[in-house]
Design a protein around this motif. Structure first.
Motif, PDB file in Angstrom:
ATOM      1  N   VAL A 158      -3.961   8.439  -6.925  1.00 21.31           N
ATOM      2  CA  VAL A 158      -4.943   8.024  -7.302  1.00 21.31           C
ATOM      3  C   VAL A 158      -5.810   7.624  -6.320  1.00 21.31           C
ATOM      4  CG1 VAL A 158      -5.414   5.795  -9.157  1.00 21.31           C
ATOM      5  CG2 VAL A 158      -3.041   7.583  -9.992  1.00 21.31           C
ATOM      6  N   LYS A 159      -6.865   7.722  -6.596  1.00 25.80           N
ATOM      7  CA  LYS A 159      -8.309   6.976  -5.451  1.00 25.80           C
ATOM      8  C   LYS A 159      -9.179   6.607  -6.851  1.00 25.80           C
ATOM      9  CE  LYS A 159     -11.609  10.258  -4.642  1.00 25.80           C
ATOM     10  NZ  LYS A 159     -13.211   9.229  -4.275  1.00 25.80           N
ATOM     11  N   PHE A 160      -9.595   5.580  -6.499  1.00 25.80           N
ATOM     12  CA  PHE A 160     -10.564   5.087  -6.834  1.00 25.80           C
ATOM     13  C   PHE A 160     -11.427   3.608  -6.206  1.00 25.80           C
ATOM     14  CE2 PHE A 160      -6.710   2.284  -8.115  1.00 25.80           C
ATOM     15  CZ  PHE A 160      -7.776   0.828  -7.542  1.00 25.80           C
ATOM     16  N   LEU A 220     -12.166   1.081  -1.478  1.00 20.36           N
ATOM     17  CA  LEU A 220     -11.736   1.988  -1.919  1.00 20.36           C
ATOM     18  C   LEU A 220     -10.103   1.632  -1.674  1.00 20.36           C
ATOM     19  CD1 LEU A 220     -11.521   5.297  -1.988  1.00 20.36           C
ATOM     20  CD2 LEU A 220     -11.621   5.582   0.280  1.00 20.36           C
ATOM     21  N   GLU A 221      -9.253   2.278  -2.497  1.00 18.98           N
ATOM     22  CA  GLU A 221      -8.068   2.221  -2.925  1.00 18.98           C
ATOM     23  C   GLU A 221      -7.195   3.742  -2.980  1.00 18.98           C
ATOM     24  OE1 GLU A 221      -5.765  -0.862  -2.194  1.00 18.98           O
ATOM     25  OE2 GLU A 221      -7.419  -0.693  -2.719  1.00 18.98           O
ATOM     26  N   ILE A 222      -6.222   3.766  -2.472  1.00 24.82           N
ATOM     27  CA  ILE A 222      -5.420   5.131  -2.877  1.00 24.82           C
ATOM     28  C   ILE A 222      -4.319   4.384  -2.509  1.00 24.82           C
ATOM     29  CG2 ILE A 222      -4.520   7.326  -1.419  1.00 24.82           C
ATOM     30  CD1 ILE A 222      -7.533   7.576   0.218  1.00 24.82           C
ATOM     31  N   LEU A 223      -3.277   5.007  -3.980  1.00 24.31           N
ATOM     32  CA  LEU A 223      -2.478   4.782  -4.868  1.00 24.31           C
ATOM     33  C   LEU A 223      -1.436   6.224  -4.672  1.00 24.31           C
ATOM     34  CD1 LEU A 223      -3.135   2.424  -7.230  1.00 24.31           C
ATOM     35  CD2 LEU A 223      -2.627   1.852  -5.146  1.00 24.31           C
ATOM     36  N   VAL A 224      -0.450   6.022  -3.649  1.00 22.47           N
ATOM     37  CA  VAL A 224       1.235   7.488  -4.082  1.00 22.47           C
ATOM     38  C   VAL A 224       1.860   6.340  -5.330  1.00 22.47           C
ATOM     39  CG1 VAL A 224       2.119   8.606  -3.139  1.00 22.47           C
ATOM     40  CG2 VAL A 224       0.102   7.514  -1.569  1.00 22.47           C
ATOM     41  N   LEU A 225       2.192   7.397  -5.812  1.00 26.46           N
ATOM     42  CA  LEU A 225       3.261   6.485  -7.493  1.00 26.46           C
ATOM     43  C   LEU A 225       4.446   7.756  -6.991  1.00 26.46           C
ATOM     44  CD1 LEU A 225       0.573   6.928  -9.612  1.00 26.46           C
ATOM     45  CD2 LEU A 225       1.084   5.347  -8.530  1.00 26.46           C
ATOM     46  N   ASP A 226       6.052   6.947  -7.518  1.00 23.90           N
ATOM     47  CA  ASP A 226       6.697   7.578  -7.421  1.00 23.90           C
ATOM     48  C   ASP A 226       6.918   8.458  -8.533  1.00 23.90           C
ATOM     49  OD1 ASP A 226       7.444   5.303  -9.592  1.00 23.90           O
ATOM     50  OD2 ASP A 226       8.963   4.490  -7.936  1.00 23.90           O
ATOM     51  N   GLU A 227       8.593   8.615  -8.818  1.00 28.52           N
ATOM     52  CA  GLU A 227       8.443   9.419 -10.192  1.00 28.52           C
ATOM     53  C   GLU A 227       8.383   9.075 -11.685  1.00 28.52           C
ATOM     54  OE1 GLU A 227      12.093   8.021  -8.418  1.00 28.52           O
ATOM     55  OE2 GLU A 227      10.628   8.669  -7.975  1.00 28.52           O
ATOM     56  N   HIS A 228       8.046   7.396 -11.443  1.00 28.85           N
ATOM     57  CA  HIS A 228       8.091   6.515 -12.868  1.00 28.85           C
ATOM     58  C   HIS A 228       6.716   6.068 -13.029  1.00 28.85           C
ATOM     59  CE1 HIS A 228      12.525   7.078 -13.223  1.00 28.85           C
ATOM     60  NE2 HIS A 228      12.259   6.100 -11.987  1.00 28.85           N
TER      61      HIS A 228
END
Length: 140
Positions: free
Chosen positions: A101-103, A120-128
């Motif tokens: 997710v980027k925002f 700027l934020e870049i989030l990497v998410l796990d399977e949950h």
């Protein structure tokens, strides 16, 4: 499991930085973050230049794990929200691509409503759909 809406995630992420109550802040962090998540910050250019002048070949700051991130958020709240009279808000531009997710976000003066910064934020998410990696670029 259905995918988390990227704008909802961005809004909840931003909200954790401005929560004044320590218990509520911890609860928000636990809902958003994977236990071993990592927050990586590229400092503003002024800090990078000072670090380079001191002989550091890279100037990246990071915190890992819920306790470290709770400390990071609490100190940011103290310095920027409580003492400096600032708040943060999402730029309402969150997008998701697979597990990322980027925002963009803005730093706003609570006194004048003027935008005084952002990033700027870049989030990497796990399977949950919890944050396992957070890459923050202030000033971007």
């Amino acid at each position: 499991m259905s995918e988390t809406d990227p704008q909802d995630l961005a809004d909840r992420y931003i909200a954790q930085w401005v929560v004044p109550d320590a218990d509520e802040r911890r609860a928000a962090i636990e809902q958003l973050w994977a236990e071993d998540g990592i927050h990586v910050l590229q400092p503003p250019v002024e800090m990078r230049e000072v670090a380079a002048g001191l002989g550091f070949d890279r100037s990246v700051l990071q915190a890992q794990g819920l306790d470290a991130f709770e400390t990071r958020v609490a100190r940011s709240h103290e310095q920027f929200v409580k003492e400096a009279g600032l708040t943060f808000r999402s730029a309402n531009d969150a997008v998701r691509l697979h597990d990322m997710v980027k925002f963009s976000w803005e730093t706003v003066s609570t006194g004048t409503g003027e935008v005084v910064g952002g990033g700027l934020e870049i989030l990497v998410l796990d399977e949950h759909d919890r944050i396992k990696a957070d890459y923050m670029f202030p000033g971007a």
